[in-house]
Design a protein around this motif. Structure first.
Motif: not given
Length: 561
Positions: A299-308, A466-484
């Motif tokens: 519910x926080x959402x990927x990339x949100x200030x609350x999540x980061x 978290x990308x795979x399970x919480x945010x529902x990304x696929x295997x490629x997107x989970x790795x390509x998404x910007x990191x903290x």
């Protein structure tokens, strides 16, 4: 700070997402690779192709992983090689269980804490003879092969031998890292002869040969692990080290052993995430996940200030324990079960302020008690998650004559603080950053994955999950998404976090989010190139196919057949 925010704003708008793709995955640089019979994902395409060749010849995932790792030590010497250590998690389809291998080497018998104290060292040097520990990778290959292998080692190592003797074209990122490494390491005897034969390191596209390494690998293929740890190769290493004031001896090499260990896991929202116990840092990822399981990250959402913010504060807590309690468990009994328990996670979670970044956090209360990553899967369902490293890119700079490789500098990570869990001692394994990972679901394999980059690794592992399970990304997107990436936490060498450390965000995070984080008290900084290099394979049990992914930060490739 204003200049930094402007730079970060520009970076966050340029390349904020991958190119427009009709399938609509925001961060994916390409589709996942899908195949039925086998899959390999490594950080260099030549190694990936060798793994597939071995699978097609009838070898299994373990054979292919060893073959690919041997090739990577040649084509990517900036991250790994037979002078370094190895860790692996293997899913064995016959027994339907995971096996863990710790193939990390120990410190020299004859080097003592008193030596460092008497000579005025406050920390162990990064380069030269003093940080060198026994290289464990070759023994790791033979342990894996003895337990699971099918093809002969001569056939497995032959592709690396052929590439060493005949040459290979150097890829872009590796050429850049070789040039950067040589600027520092060419001062050490033997380095130039191997990596600068024409006066400079090879440029992108230049065909590079390493016949000395080819000869060493041929000796290993024919003579087994003892051809490396005993006899002429071991004597060459020991004599070279003694000449340069080092302590690694023939006895240190001859006495080396790897250790089969039980992987440890936490259940995260119905999925079991597996890591290896210390002396590695894998359980830091598990600690982070157990703390974060108490929050509704979706519910926080990927990339949100609350999540980061929440992620970063959980990381700080896990890393304080990492700094204090992770060490060779033959010397210090790290209370792994307690550190990854629900009760302990709840205690630590209470320390997180949802509105403010912590400047310092305590280690917990205990109850008594540059790198390569690759993964391979085969037609029978075997999967290997393997990571191997020299530490600091190309390692210590110690390049024994005629052997074609550099010895690791992993011993730098020992503490010189008396009483510390990770304090230097003879014949002790140092704290290790390299960690393979695995996820199972309902007792079946799901994802074999890992990524590179020192202290980035447990943070990256947690983000992939978290990308795979919480945010529902696929295997490629989970790795390509910007990191903290949070840096500046207390370290197993003794350094202590000050001013809350520094938060670094990869391009793709909105400026308004960065602004909110600054107002919450996070110290922000810009970083290029420290966000890791991810490879992964996923098993789709419904369709009986493998998915493969290799991120765009490295020169890697996922491929199957």
């Amino acid at each position: 700070m204003k200049k930094f925010i402007v730079a970060l704003l520009l970076a966050s708008t340029i390349g904020a997402t991958a190119q427009d793709r009709i399938t609509g995955h925001k961060f994916a640089t390409r589709s996942e690779v899908i195949a039925q019979h086998g899959m390999a994902a490594t950080s260099q395409p030549l190694a990936t192709q060798v793994a597939l060749d071995i699978l097609k010849k009838g070898g299994n995932a373990i054979d292919a992983a060893i073959a690919a790792n041997a090739v990577l030590g040649l084509v990517e010497p900036t991250g790994n090689g037979i002078g370094g250590d190895l860790f692996a998690i293997v899913w064995d389809s016959k027994t339907q269980k995971l096996h863990g291998l710790n193939a990390s080497g120990r410190s020299p018998y004859d080097l003592t804490l008193e030596y460092f104290k008497n000579n005025g060292y406050k920390s162990i040097p990064a380069y030269g003879p003093l940080p060198v520990s026994v290289p464990g990778a070759v023994d790791g290959w033979f342990e894996l092969h003895e337990k699971f292998g099918s093809l002969g080692m001569q056939e497995i190592l032959q592709p690396a031998i052929d590439y060493a003797n005949n040459g290979f074209p150097v890829s872009e990122l590796i050429a850049w890292y070789m040039e950067r490494g040589a600027a520092n390491l060419q001062r050490f005897p033997g380095f130039k002869e191997v990596y600068m034969p024409n006066g400079s390191t090879p440029k992108k596209g230049e065909v590079f040969k390493n016949p000395a390494l080819g000869s060493t690998l041929d000796k290993i293929a024919k003579g087994g692990r003892d051809a490396f740890y005993k006899g002429p190769v071991a004597k060459t290493i020991a004599d070279y080290m003694e000449t340069l004031g080092g302590f690694l001896s023939e006895k240190d090499l001859a006495d080396h052993t790897s250790e089969w260990v039980e992987p440890v896991s936490v259940n995260y929202r119905g999925y079991d995430v597996w890591e290896l116990p210390p002396n590695g840092q894998g359980i830091a990822a598990l600690q982070q996940l157990k703390i974060l399981e108490g929050y509704d990250l979706k519910s926080m959402g990927f990339g949100s200030a609350e999540y980061i913010h929440t992620f970063t504060e959980a990381k700080k807590l896990a890393f304080e324990d990492r700094a204090k309690f992770y060490a060779d468990m033959d010397f210090y009994k790290t209370p792994v079960d307690w550190l990854i328990s629900d009760e302990y996670a709840a205690e630590r979670r209470e320390l997180i302020n949802p509105n403010r970044a912590a400047r310092s956090v305590p280690a917990g209360r205990l109850k008594d008690g540059d790198t390569i990553y690759m993964t391979v899967a085969d037609k029978d369902g075997n999967m290997v998650s393997l990571i191997q490293s020299n530490y600091r890119g190309m390692g210590s700079g110690m390049t024994p004559p005629g052997l074609g490789f550099i010895l690791q500098d992993r011993g730098e990570l020992f503490s010189l603080e008396e009483g510390h869990a990770n304090v230097y001692a003879p014949h002790k394994r140092p704290f290790h950053t390299i960690i393979p990972a695995f996820i199972t679901k309902d007792g079946k394999p799901w994802v074999s994955f890992g990524l590179m980059g020192g202290a980035t690794q447990p943070q990256g592992h947690a983000q992939i999950v978290i990308n795979l399970i919480d945010f529902g990304m696929n295997l490629q997107e989970a790795g390509d998404a910007p990191r903290i990436l949070h840096t500046g936490s207390s370290q197993p060498t003794g350094e202590v976090m000050t001013n809350g450390g520094t938060l670094q965000l990869e391009s793709g995070i909105d400026y308004e989010v960065i602004r909110k984080l600054v107002l919450m008290g996070h110290r922000m900084s810009w970083n290029v190139g420290s966000y890791g290099g991810y490879q992964a394979i996923m098993w789709d049990d419904k369709n009986k196919v493998y998915y493969g992914a290799s991120e765009s930060r490295k020169d890697g490739q996922a491929a199957g057949y």
